[in-house]
Design a protein around this motif. Structure first.
Motif, short mmCIF file in Angstrom:
data_model
loop_
_atom_site.label_atom_id
_atom_site.label_comp_id
_atom_site.label_asym_id
_atom_site.label_seq_id
_atom_site.Cartn_x
_atom_site.Cartn_y
_atom_site.Cartn_z
N TYR A 176 0.86 -1.19 0.00
CA TYR A 176 0.00 0.00 0.00
C TYR A 176 0.90 1.23 0.00
CZ TYR A 176 -3.85 -3.14 1.10
OH TYR A 176 -4.79 -4.15 1.05
N TYR A 211 -3.35 4.54 -1.20
CA TYR A 211 -4.18 5.19 -0.19
C TYR A 211 -3.94 6.70 -0.28
CZ TYR A 211 0.04 5.46 2.77
OH TYR A 211 1.30 5.72 3.26
N TYR A 224 -5.53 4.06 4.87
CA TYR A 224 -4.85 2.79 4.61
C TYR A 224 -5.51 1.68 5.43
CZ TYR A 224 -2.19 3.58 8.97
OH TYR A 224 -1.82 3.79 10.27
N ILE A 284 2.53 -1.65 4.45
CA ILE A 284 2.11 -0.27 4.21
C ILE A 284 3.36 0.60 4.15
CG2 ILE A 284 0.79 1.69 5.09
CD1 ILE A 284 -0.90 -0.44 6.66
#
Length: 316
Positions: free
Chosen positions: A45, A68, A79, A90
């Protein structure tokens, strides 16, 4: 040890160390590739304000990219909540080295799920449990370099990056010939587009040992505080002023800054743009189109910075 022979550059070895516990690669993107390859992460992400240079490495590993959004303070707003055993990570970007404390808060509960992109925050401390990536060449006069801090076991190749063909721009810049060095700078940057990991070059490793880190930190902090004071009432961004060592001072205005940047080039004032990308959301577009990224590095004298402040204020 070698005695005699041809001469060398007269560089003082201060035995400087930066992130001594880090794995060392030729670039930050190679460091990211090495981590993702070792851990077999399937999904990453990433914020919708980021440099596109990481995407070829992700695609080469067949890592799924999910975006995101970030808000006006450049912090994530949507996120996902992942679990400890997730095969996803992430990526948090420490924009301009200004979000150290906020990122500590964001990563506190499940640090192992986060990769902190400190490419613009060389002097930010590694947060235990997270994975951190650094790009020292954004702060130091070196031709290559990328650091990786992680609890994962990473295989570092024996082959070193050969930077001997890519130091000309540094020497020309030091000699004051910025324009002549620019083409060589672009060539050096192009050479680093290859993300297949190699060890950091012996040239960069030695130049880091010669860096006066304390003076660099102090000058950046002093220049940032001055710009913060001078432009606080004009700046559309509300970014913190703590004890961080920033990359630059981002000054976001209410209009497109392209003409200012172009005019400044004619005065030998070179302001970067971060970043033009098809993936930018509204915040990313405003950062690219409306934001002056003012240099604060140790090469800038007080008089030069005051003159730059005057030039910018004349445009406001």
């Amino acid at each position: 040890m070698s005695i005699g022979g041809y001469n060398e550059l007269n560089l003082h070895n201060r035995n400087t160390e930066i992130q001594p516990s880090a794995y060392q690669f030729q670039s930050a993107r190679a460091a990211l590739y090495a981590y993702l390859n070792a851990t077999k992460i399937k999904t990453l992400y990433v914020p919708n304000y980021i440099c596109d240079s990481i995407f070829p490495a992700l695609r080469a590993l067949s890592v799924e990219i999910k975006f995101y959004s970030v808000n006006e303070q450049l912090l994530p707003i949507d996120y996902p909540k992942l679990t400890k055993k997730s095969d996803s990570r992430i990526l948090l970007v420490n924009y301009f080295g200004l979000l150290n404390e906020q990122i500590k808060t964001l990563t506190a509960i499940e640090p192992g799920l986060f990769i902190v992109d400190n490419s613009q925050a060389l002097f930010c401390e590694h947060i235990e449990g997270t994975t951190s990536i650094y790009s020292p060449r954004k702060f130091l006069g070196i031709p290559d370099g990328g650091f990786l801090r992680t609890a994962e076991k990473i295989s570092v190749p024996e082959t070193r990056y050969d930077a001997s063909e890519n130091v000309g721009h540094l020497l020309l810049r030091a000699a004051g010939d910025v324009k002549a060095g620019y083409a060589r700078f672009l060539s050096a940057e192009e050479a680093l587009e290859c993300f297949i990991p190699k060890r950091m070059s012996v040239i960069s490793a030695h130049l880091i040992k010669c860096a006066g880190i304390n003076a660099i930190k102090e000058k950046r902090q002093r220049n940032y505080r001055l710009l913060y004071t001078e432009f606080k009432s004009f700046n559309q961004l509300d970014l913190p002023i703590d004890n961080q060592v920033p990359l630059c001072y981002p000054l976001q205005l209410a209009f497109d800054i392209t003409s200012i940047c172009n005019e400044f080039i004619t005065k030998s004032i070179y302001l970067p743009r971060y970043w033009r990308s098809d993936f930018n959301g509204d915040v990313g577009r405003a950062m690219y189109e409306n934001t002056l990224f003012i240099p604060i590095d140790e090469r800038i004298s007080s008089d030069e910075l005051k003159n730059l402040i005057k030039l910018i204020k004349n445009k406001l």
